[in-house]
Design a protein around this motif. Sequence first.
Motif, PDB file in Angstrom:
ATOM      1  N   PRO A 139       1.154  -1.492  -0.234  1.00  0.00           N
ATOM      2  CA  PRO A 139      -0.298  -0.270   0.395  1.00  0.00           C
ATOM      3  C   PRO A 139       0.907   1.472  -0.030  1.00  0.00           C
ATOM      4  O   PRO A 139       1.789   1.076   0.336  1.00  0.00           O
ATOM      5  N   ASP A 140      -0.458   2.404  -0.292  1.00  0.00           N
ATOM      6  CA  ASP A 140       0.846   3.384   0.242  1.00  0.00           C
ATOM      7  C   ASP A 140       1.123   3.751   1.517  1.00  0.00           C
ATOM      8  O   ASP A 140       0.980   3.449   2.594  1.00  0.00           O
ATOM      9  N   GLU A 141       2.070   3.937   1.462  1.00  0.00           N
ATOM     10  CA  GLU A 141       3.478   4.767   2.852  1.00  0.00           C
ATOM     11  C   GLU A 141       2.475   5.395   3.790  1.00  0.00           C
ATOM     12  O   GLU A 141       3.555   6.860   3.516  1.00  0.00           O
ATOM     13  N   VAL A 194       9.032 -16.778 -10.213  1.00  0.00           N
ATOM     14  CA  VAL A 194       8.229 -16.128 -11.058  1.00  0.00           C
ATOM     15  C   VAL A 194       7.253 -15.554 -10.830  1.00  0.00           C
ATOM     16  O   VAL A 194       5.947 -15.245 -10.101  1.00  0.00           O
ATOM     17  N   LEU A 195       7.819 -14.679 -11.396  1.00  0.00           N
ATOM     18  CA  LEU A 195       6.770 -13.187 -10.725  1.00  0.00           C
ATOM     19  C   LEU A 195       6.243 -12.155 -11.358  1.00  0.00           C
ATOM     20  O   LEU A 195       7.088 -11.798 -12.934  1.00  0.00           O
ATOM     21  N   ARG A 196       5.217 -11.648 -11.329  1.00  0.00           N
ATOM     22  CA  ARG A 196       5.113 -10.350 -12.575  1.00  0.00           C
ATOM     23  C   ARG A 196       4.781  -9.267 -11.536  1.00  0.00           C
ATOM     24  O   ARG A 196       4.066  -9.214 -11.035  1.00  0.00           O
ATOM     25  N   GLN A 197       6.112  -8.270 -11.718  1.00  0.00           N
ATOM     26  CA  GLN A 197       6.362  -6.533 -10.858  1.00  0.00           C
ATOM     27  C   GLN A 197       5.228  -5.791 -11.915  1.00  0.00           C
ATOM     28  O   GLN A 197       5.357  -6.017 -13.143  1.00  0.00           O
ATOM     29  N   ASP A 198       4.918  -5.206 -11.544  1.00  0.00           N
ATOM     30  CA  ASP A 198       4.692  -3.719 -11.925  1.00  0.00           C
ATOM     31  C   ASP A 198       5.717  -2.230 -11.817  1.00  0.00           C
ATOM     32  O   ASP A 198       6.491  -2.686 -11.539  1.00  0.00           O
ATOM     33  N   SER A 199       5.010  -1.516 -12.438  1.00  0.00           N
ATOM     34  CA  SER A 199       6.233  -0.399 -12.567  1.00  0.00           C
ATOM     35  C   SER A 199       6.474   0.811 -11.490  1.00  0.00           C
ATOM     36  O   SER A 199       6.268   2.026 -11.336  1.00  0.00           O
ATOM     37  N   ALA A 200       5.332   0.455 -10.060  1.00  0.00           N
ATOM     38  CA  ALA A 200       5.310   1.556  -9.655  1.00  0.00           C
ATOM     39  C   ALA A 200       6.386   1.797  -8.471  1.00  0.00           C
ATOM     40  O   ALA A 200       7.107   0.748  -8.745  1.00  0.00           O
ATOM     41  N   PRO A 201       7.106   2.880  -8.507  1.00  0.00           N
ATOM     42  CA  PRO A 201       7.871   3.559  -7.075  1.00  0.00           C
ATOM     43  C   PRO A 201       7.809   2.252  -5.953  1.00  0.00           C
ATOM     44  O   PRO A 201       7.122   1.452  -6.083  1.00  0.00           O
ATOM     45  N   GLY A 202       8.957   2.067  -6.484  1.00  0.00           N
ATOM     46  CA  GLY A 202       9.879   1.335  -4.893  1.00  0.00           C
ATOM     47  C   GLY A 202       9.641  -0.147  -5.155  1.00  0.00           C
ATOM     48  O   GLY A 202       9.006  -1.056  -4.612  1.00  0.00           O
ATOM     49  N   GLY A 203      10.417  -0.550  -5.821  1.00  0.00           N
ATOM     50  CA  GLY A 203      10.278  -2.139  -7.215  1.00  0.00           C
ATOM     51  C   GLY A 203      11.792  -2.966  -6.134  1.00  0.00           C
ATOM     52  O   GLY A 203      12.210  -2.774  -5.009  1.00  0.00           O
ATOM     53  N   PRO A 231      10.112   6.368  -2.531  1.00  0.00           N
ATOM     54  CA  PRO A 231      10.975   7.502  -2.058  1.00  0.00           C
ATOM     55  C   PRO A 231       9.621   8.314  -1.168  1.00  0.00           C
ATOM     56  O   PRO A 231       8.624   8.542  -2.115  1.00  0.00           O
ATOM     57  N   ARG A 232      10.132   9.642  -0.418  1.00  0.00           N
ATOM     58  CA  ARG A 232       8.792   9.963   0.428  1.00  0.00           C
ATOM     59  C   ARG A 232       8.000  11.270  -0.231  1.00  0.00           C
ATOM     60  O   ARG A 232       7.612  11.634   0.544  1.00  0.00           O
ATOM     61  N   ASN A 233       9.099  11.794  -1.019  1.00  0.00           N
ATOM     62  CA  ASN A 233       8.589  13.183  -1.762  1.00  0.00           C
ATOM     63  C   ASN A 233       8.227  12.596  -2.811  1.00  0.00           C
ATOM     64  O   ASN A 233       7.705  14.264  -3.508  1.00  0.00           O
ATOM     65  N   LEU A 234       7.742  11.970  -3.044  1.00  0.00           N
ATOM     66  CA  LEU A 234       6.851  11.639  -3.969  1.00  0.00           C
ATOM     67  C   LEU A 234       5.355  12.094  -3.910  1.00  0.00           C
ATOM     68  O   LEU A 234       4.324  11.817  -3.108  1.00  0.00           O
ATOM     69  N   THR A 235       4.258  12.826  -5.002  1.00  0.00           N
ATOM     70  CA  THR A 235       2.875  12.885  -4.976  1.00  0.00           C
ATOM     71  C   THR A 235       1.650  11.735  -5.714  1.00  0.00           C
ATOM     72  O   THR A 235       3.043  10.828  -6.504  1.00  0.00           O
ATOM     73  N   GLY A 236       1.686  11.498  -5.628  1.00  0.00           N
ATOM     74  CA  GLY A 236       0.736  10.256  -5.930  1.00  0.00           C
ATOM     75  C   GLY A 236       0.679   8.940  -5.189  1.00  0.00           C
ATOM     76  O   GLY A 236       1.429   8.798  -4.543  1.00  0.00           O
TER      77      GLY A 236
END
Length: 324
Positions: free
Chosen positions: A183-185, A207-216, A262-267
């Motif tokens: 989740p969002d932190e 076997v991993l399907r990962q998405d492109s969200a930050p924090g990977g 990163p803590r400074n991201l918006t969204g």
Amino acid sequence: MSRNAVATIDISSFIHGDAAARAHVAKSFGAAFENNGFAVIVGHGISNDLIQSTYDAAKLFFAQPLDEKLCYTVPEEAKSRGYLPAGIESVAKTLSGETPPDLCEALVFGALHRELRGQAGKPNFWPTEPKELRPLISQYCQAMEELTGYLARMSALALDLPEHYFDAAYSDASLTLRFVNYPDEETPPKPGQMRYGEHHDYGGLTVLRQDSAPGGLQIWDDGGWHDVTPIPESFVINVGDLMSRWTNGRWRSTLHRVINPPRNLTGSTQRLSMVAFVGPNENAEIACLPTCSDAAHPPQHEPVIAGDYIKSKIAASMDLTLAK
């Protein structure tokens, strides 16, 4: 680091090609695991529509209120199926003792392929919402089972064994699906706390399907941490401890983690990973393969029973005081 430290391998010619093509792909597959224990595969033939629809349905499940999700938490202490709320798991505990809990929740289906065939065993906890989740996960499981067959055959050729060497061990393969929501932190993590702490996987192949969200995903290689950059319509494959034991260390079970955004991201920085843990039958004895030892490299480990080994690792990662 910006570079992708993991080799990308197109396995379509293994699926559709002749013996020479299969041997070529298998050689690349094995070289990646000897190098750093990870590979990215494309050309696997699994419908991207199925992958995306399953991902979307899992996201809808995690969007439900916590009380509704907790209805699918099993009573057993070492939770290998059902809903796992945030706060009960710390995978880094399997290596370094007490660590803060991982910043994630999960929905786990154990031995799902057997349930779909009507075989006896512990039942899975199926959410009633969203309604499309169960049929999609069933289809996704079948796709993972087919992919497991290809991975087993590639593994055999890569390890200088006959292509069907692993058929007996994988005739009733272990297959666990794990959908992990990060989740969002909303508050800063505790010191040393991560989305998923530093750990080795426990089993055969992951076997991993990962998405492109930050924090990977990051892996430890050459003395540093390296990003595993998401590639569209791909799966990340990595070696677990059990497979590393089987190959006498020839294939590496590599330390990896999921870092905080990163803590400074918006969204939103929500991340959802779809993970399949595949391996030999839980009753299979895992002893050094005949092509993985010689006089200079004798077997490093005593034989183990696959299922017993995995269960001990799962139990070690749980905070059983919170799991009850």
